[in-house]
Design an enzyme around this catalytic site. Structure first.
Site, short mmCIF file in Angstrom:
data_model
loop_
_atom_site.label_atom_id
_atom_site.label_comp_id
_atom_site.label_asym_id
_atom_site.label_seq_id
_atom_site.Cartn_x
_atom_site.Cartn_y
_atom_site.Cartn_z
CB ILE A 67 -4.83 4.02 11.34
CG1 ILE A 67 -5.31 3.68 12.87
CG2 ILE A 67 -3.65 3.18 10.81
CD1 ILE A 67 -5.79 2.17 12.69
CD GLU A 69 -7.42 9.44 2.83
OE1 GLU A 69 -7.20 10.29 3.71
OE2 GLU A 69 -7.95 10.11 1.82
N GLY A 70 -6.19 4.74 2.34
CA GLY A 70 -5.76 4.17 1.20
C GLY A 70 -6.55 4.42 0.03
N GLY A 71 -6.45 3.84 -0.93
CA GLY A 71 -7.39 4.34 -2.14
C GLY A 71 -8.89 4.36 -1.78
CG MET A 72 -11.16 1.36 -2.37
SD MET A 72 -12.16 2.12 -3.39
CE MET A 72 -11.17 2.72 -4.77
CE LYS A 90 -9.80 -0.45 4.55
NZ LYS A 90 -9.23 -1.26 3.24
CG ASP A 184 -3.57 -4.66 -3.69
OD1 ASP A 184 -2.42 -4.71 -4.26
OD2 ASP A 184 -3.94 -4.01 -3.22
N1 LIG Z 1 -7.20 -3.61 10.60
C1 LIG Z 1 -6.30 -2.58 10.42
N2 LIG Z 1 -5.74 -2.37 11.44
C2 LIG Z 1 -4.52 -1.24 11.58
N3 LIG Z 1 -4.29 -0.66 10.50
C3 LIG Z 1 -4.88 -0.92 9.36
C4 LIG Z 1 -6.05 -2.01 9.44
N4 LIG Z 1 -6.48 -2.07 8.03
C5 LIG Z 1 -5.87 -0.89 7.24
N5 LIG Z 1 -4.88 -0.51 8.14
C6 LIG Z 1 -3.96 0.86 7.98
O1 LIG Z 1 -4.62 1.79 7.41
C7 LIG Z 1 -4.09 2.40 6.26
C8 LIG Z 1 -4.98 2.36 4.95
O2 LIG Z 1 -5.36 1.15 4.70
P1 LIG Z 1 -6.22 0.52 3.44
O3 LIG Z 1 -6.45 -0.69 3.58
O4 LIG Z 1 -7.41 1.54 3.26
O5 LIG Z 1 -5.45 1.02 2.43
P2 LIG Z 1 -4.05 0.79 1.45
O6 LIG Z 1 -3.61 -0.54 1.56
O7 LIG Z 1 -2.86 1.77 1.96
O8 LIG Z 1 -4.22 1.36 0.26
P3 LIG Z 1 -5.29 0.86 -0.96
O9 LIG Z 1 -6.57 0.48 -0.37
O10 LIG Z 1 -5.13 1.55 -1.96
O11 LIG Z 1 -4.46 -0.56 -1.48
C9 LIG Z 1 -2.76 1.54 5.90
O12 LIG Z 1 -1.87 2.05 6.53
C10 LIG Z 1 -3.12 -0.01 6.91
O13 LIG Z 1 -1.94 -0.25 7.16
#
Ligand SMILES: Nc1ncnc2c1ncn2[C@@H]1O[C@H](COP(=O)(O)OP(=O)(O)OP(=O)(O)O)[C@@H](O)[C@H]1O
Length: 379
Positions: A67, A69-72, A90, A184
């Protein structure tokens, strides 16, 4: 055959298997055929072809596609192997696994979500460790998230925006009641489910636990507002990430609401840091100057969420939700169709499904970078 052992194919496909097997010389060709037929996703095909098929299995789930990737973490769409229900998994990013802060932040999200149970906060189903990889299984939230809505250029009706902010405030109130501060809140962490009717708060990785603070004090997130998005952080978070309180989440929610209503954040121009610092000394431009047609009283609610001093904000997120309710209810009652028309958002990415587009030959042979990092043999 590995595909059988991993039970990757839907049961109804298995009836056709013997005939297909006879047509293909080797498992690689058969795998490519399954991808061509969309019986397997591109991710599954790639990983199988690279010999990383077993890493598609994470606990009771099989990975379907990536789907984002985020910072973590890297987030995957997955399917429960027995019940077939979707989930989002995740996985702590490979480059964070040996990093104490990275692991701590990931585990903090796992622990926090485990304590929460609210319709407006993403549900955690499970968590675990495979090799060096920590993972968190969550409810799959199909989106779009509010950052995607903003990026699409679509301006949502005021009533919908207020309903989203109201639900987000209820989710925050639930967190606050359990001693957690999100820290956040921003459009990208507010996502939509159930055809745009329900808001889910995502990504509680920066959460502050007032009940059980970390052993290393708050050093983990001293730069929390930088880790998060500076355009939404409260003045007190800009000054000192340790000084955030429950009302800091209200300010971030106010910035999110402002952005959705006005099409821009409360402070624009300059660098992210200069914008953040202006927030400490200046009041946001009243939203009524940008949106003169807002319903009477809504500008005051936005202004109160954005009060520079926390004591100027609502006494609780619940009170903020109640203040938003009159502006939300009017339109939500009338909306019995899907609220966010995803098809009208041209920039929204197509979320992966098992019936996604067929892989090209080169994609099938791409190095499965992530696969290298998941599974018992990764560490
Ligand atoms: N439960 C979920 N269902 C669907 N998509 C998700 C879910 N959790 C996270 N995502 C998607 O996955 C991607 C990465 O999410 P993640 O929370 O790791 O990082 P982020 O919010 O983009 O960054 P950071 O962690 O750096 O703040 C994003 O596009 C987020 O919308």
């Amino acid at each position: 055959m590995l595909i059988d052992q991993l039970a990757l194919l839907a049961p109804e496909r298995c009836a056709d298997l013997d005939g297909l097997r006879a047509q293909f010389a080797c498992e690689e060709q058969l795998t490519a055929e399954f991808v061509r037929r969309k019986w397997l996703t591109q991710l599954q095909g790639r990983w199988l072809l690279r010999g990383h098929g077993p890493r598609l299995i994470v606990g009771s789930y099989v990975l379907v596609d990536r789907i984002g990737e985020g910072g973590m973490g890297q987030v995957f769409l997955a399917r429960h192997r027995t019940f077939g229900r979707p989930a989002a998994i995740k996985v702590l990013r490979p480059d964070r696994r040996d990093n104490r802060r990275g692991r701590a932040r990931f585990l903090r999200e796992v622990r926090a979500l485990g304590r929460l149970d609210h319709p407006n906060v993403v549900h955690a189903y499970d968590a675990g460790v495979i090799g060096r990889a920590c993972y968190l299984v969550m409810e799959y939230v199909p989106g779009p998230d509010l950052a995607q809505v903003i990026a699409s250029g679509e301006r949502l009706p005021v009533g919908h925006v207020c309903e989203y902010a109201r639900q987000a405030a209820l989710g925050l109130h639930h967190m606050h009641e359990r001693g957690l501060i999100h820290r956040d809140v921003k459009p990208g962490n507010v996502s939509l489910a159930e055809g745009g009717r329900v808001v889910k708060l995502l990504d509680v990785g920066l959460v502050k636990d007032r009940v059980a603070p970390d052993a290393d004090g708050d050093a983990l997130t001293q730069a929390g507002w930088l880790v998060g998005t500076a355009d939404y952080a409260s003045p007190e978070q800009v000054l000192n990430a340790r000084s955030v309180g429950r009302r800091s989440d209200q300010y971030a929610l106010g910035c999110t609401l402002y952005h959705l209503l006005a099409g821009e954040v409360p402070f624009t121009g300059g660098t992210p840091v200069s914008r953040a610092l202006r927030r400490v000394t200046e009041n946001a431009r009243p939203i009524s100057e940008l949106c003169p047609d807002l319903p009477t009283g809504l500008s005051e609610v936005v202004g109160r969420l954005l009060a520079r001093e926390p004591k100027g904000r609502f006494p609780s997120a619940l009170a903020a939700a109640e203040a938003l309710a009159p502006f939300a209810a009017l339109l939500v009652k009338a909306a019995d169709e899907t609220i966010v028309h995803i098809s009208t958002c041209p920039t929204l990415p197509t979320l992966p499904t098992i019936d996604g587009p067929a892989a090209t030959e080169s994609e099938l042979h791409e190095e499965p970078e992530v696969a290298q990092q998941i599974g018992p043999s990764a560490g």
